[in-house]
Every structure is written in structure tokens, then in C-alpha cells.
Design a protein around this motif. Sequence first.
Motif, PDB file in Angstrom:
ATOM      1  N   MET A   1      38.202  29.505  24.777  1.00 28.74           N
ATOM      2  CA  MET A   1      37.239  29.559  25.879  1.00 28.74           C
ATOM      3  C   MET A   1      37.912  29.398  27.244  1.00 28.74           C
ATOM      4  N   LYS A   2      39.091  28.785  27.276  1.00 31.69           N
ATOM      5  CA  LYS A   2      39.748  28.522  28.550  1.00 31.69           C
ATOM      6  C   LYS A   2      40.081  29.825  29.284  1.00 31.69           C
ATOM      7  N   VAL A   3      40.493  30.847  28.507  1.00 30.53           N
ATOM      8  CA  VAL A   3      40.795  32.138  29.130  1.00 30.53           C
ATOM      9  C   VAL A   3      39.561  32.680  29.842  1.00 30.53           C
ATOM     10  N   LEU A   4      38.406  32.545  29.213  1.00 32.11           N
ATOM     11  CA  LEU A   4      37.165  33.057  29.791  1.00 32.11           C
ATOM     12  C   LEU A   4      36.699  32.208  30.963  1.00 32.11           C
ATOM     13  N   THR A   5      36.651  30.900  30.776  1.00 35.40           N
ATOM     14  CA  THR A   5      36.102  30.035  31.820  1.00 35.40           C
ATOM     15  C   THR A   5      36.982  30.014  33.074  1.00 35.40           C
ATOM     16  N   ASP A   6      38.296  30.074  32.886  1.00 36.67           N
ATOM     17  CA  ASP A   6      39.197  30.060  34.040  1.00 36.67           C
ATOM     18  C   ASP A   6      39.187  31.379  34.807  1.00 36.67           C
ATOM     19  N   ASN A   7      38.769  32.433  34.154  1.00 37.89           N
ATOM     20  CA  ASN A   7      38.839  33.767  34.772  1.00 37.89           C
ATOM     21  C   ASN A   7      37.492  34.496  34.667  1.00 37.89           C
ATOM     22  N   LEU A   8      36.427  33.729  34.745  1.00 33.50           N
ATOM     23  CA  LEU A   8      35.101  34.312  34.564  1.00 33.50           C
ATOM     24  C   LEU A   8      34.813  35.407  35.589  1.00 33.50           C
ATOM     25  N   SER A   9      35.200  35.179  36.827  1.00 31.63           N
ATOM     26  CA  SER A   9      34.927  36.176  37.871  1.00 31.63           C
ATOM     27  C   SER A   9      35.662  37.486  37.595  1.00 31.63           C
ATOM     28  N   THR A  10      36.884  37.381  37.063  1.00 30.19           N
ATOM     29  CA  THR A  10      37.660  38.588  36.730  1.00 30.19           C
ATOM     30  C   THR A  10      36.988  39.359  35.610  1.00 30.19           C
ATOM     31  N   TYR A  11      36.535  38.632  34.576  1.00 27.19           N
ATOM     32  CA  TYR A  11      35.844  39.281  33.459  1.00 27.19           C
ATOM     33  C   TYR A  11      34.520  39.898  33.911  1.00 27.19           C
ATOM     34  N   VAL A  12      33.787  39.166  34.747  1.00 31.44           N
ATOM     35  CA  VAL A  12      32.492  39.681  35.222  1.00 31.44           C
ATOM     36  C   VAL A  12      32.698  40.949  36.044  1.00 31.44           C
ATOM     37  N   GLU A  13      33.709  40.954  36.899  1.00 35.51           N
ATOM     38  CA  GLU A  13      33.995  42.138  37.706  1.00 35.51           C
ATOM     39  C   GLU A  13      34.341  43.332  36.819  1.00 35.51           C
ATOM     40  N   GLY A  14      35.179  43.094  35.811  1.00 34.18           N
ATOM     41  CA  GLY A  14      35.532  44.170  34.892  1.00 34.18           C
ATOM     42  C   GLY A  14      34.345  44.636  34.072  1.00 34.18           C
ATOM     43  N   PHE A  15      33.528  43.675  33.616  1.00 35.24           N
ATOM     44  CA  PHE A  15      32.345  44.015  32.814  1.00 35.24           C
ATOM     45  C   PHE A  15      31.368  44.864  33.631  1.00 35.24           C
TER      46      PHE A  15
END
Length: 214
Positions: A1-15
Motif C-alpha cells: 500500500m505504501k507505493v499507492l499512498t505515497d504516490n496517490l496523486s501520480t496514480y490518480v493523474e495517470g488513471f
Amino acid sequence: MKVLTDNLSTYVEGFLGTLELTVYSSLLALALGFVMASFRVAPVGSLRIFGTVWVTVLRNTPLTLLFFAVLLGLPRFGLVLPFEVFAVLALGCYTSAFICEALRSGINTVPTGQGEAARSLGMTFGQTLSLVVLPQAFRSVIPPVGSTLIALAKNSAIAGAFSVTELLGTYKTLGELGYNVVWTFVWIAVGYLVITLAISALFHALERTFGVAR
């Protein structure tokens, strides 16, 4: 989960980038697919030839090559647009060939007597197609069109190689930051799964409502 929580904005932008590509490309593919399917069954020979060439060329051209042709070729002819628009054009045009064939197969399932009856009532080709044939064909093409749009969502990953913000491209940023590549791709896969399951659910609902009972 750390990968997701630390980089949530990056994932959201890509999604959101992938979602945007999927939605706009799907709309373009459906519109072009409808037009080309109409051309392929039209009584005018030149339109049938144009529709056949469109489908034959695009279905037999690798999508990556089409991206190169659109994103790198069109600017040489003076057409300069954002890369996101070029990506939508490449994805939409490529997928329209498959949508066209799905629609055409549905049109072919409608008994010829339906069209003949419509013409005997004085309907034009356009009226016969839009008011009689396509409403019946639509019921049988829901599953293949849904599968084609799911494939489009996954094909949008190619856009990341051409400086377009999308979900798969997030692995480059996170890889440079030293995050575990396995978990990076796990969350990328989850994002694609959310999009494809949403498309699947939408077309499953359409099939339950309008589909042909078997």
C-alpha cells in the motif's frame, strides 16, 4: 500500500489520463464505426469501396505504427495539435474498423425482408438503415462492441510512449524514485481493471436491457 499512498496523486493523474483517452477514443470509434458500417452496406459503390479500404487498412496496421503515423506524420503536413488529441485520433480510428465490422455483422443478421418492406413504403436508404435495420442490429452487437471498447482501454497504454499522460506511464516516474517495480505494476493493473470492469458492467446492463434473448 505504501507505493499507492505515497504516490496517490501520480496514480490518480495517470488513471484520469487513461480514462479520458478511453472515453474520447470510444466516442470517436463509435461514430466512425457507424459511418463506415453504413458505407459498407450502402447502395453506392464508391462508398462501399471507401468503407472496405478503411477497414482493411486499419485492421491490418499495427497500432504502434498508426501512433507513429499520426503523432509524428501529421505535424509534417502542418497539423499541430496536443499529443492527447493525436492519441485519441489514432485510437479512435484504429478501433473504428473493428466497431464497423461488429455493426456490419449485426446488420447482416437482420432479414433482408425488413429492408425490402421499408423500401416498399417509400423509405430512403438512410431512413431504412436508421429506423429499421440498425435498431434491430444494435441488440445483437452489444457484446462484441463492449469487448472492442475494453480492448481500446488496454490499447491506450501505447500512448504513454508518446508523451501522453496515462496510467502505464506512471511506472517510469515511480521507477526513477526507487519504488518496487512489482507493486508499481500491481496498482497499475488494478487501475486498468477498474476501467475495464466498468465498461463490462455498462455493456452487461445494456445487454440485459436490449439484448437478444437466447
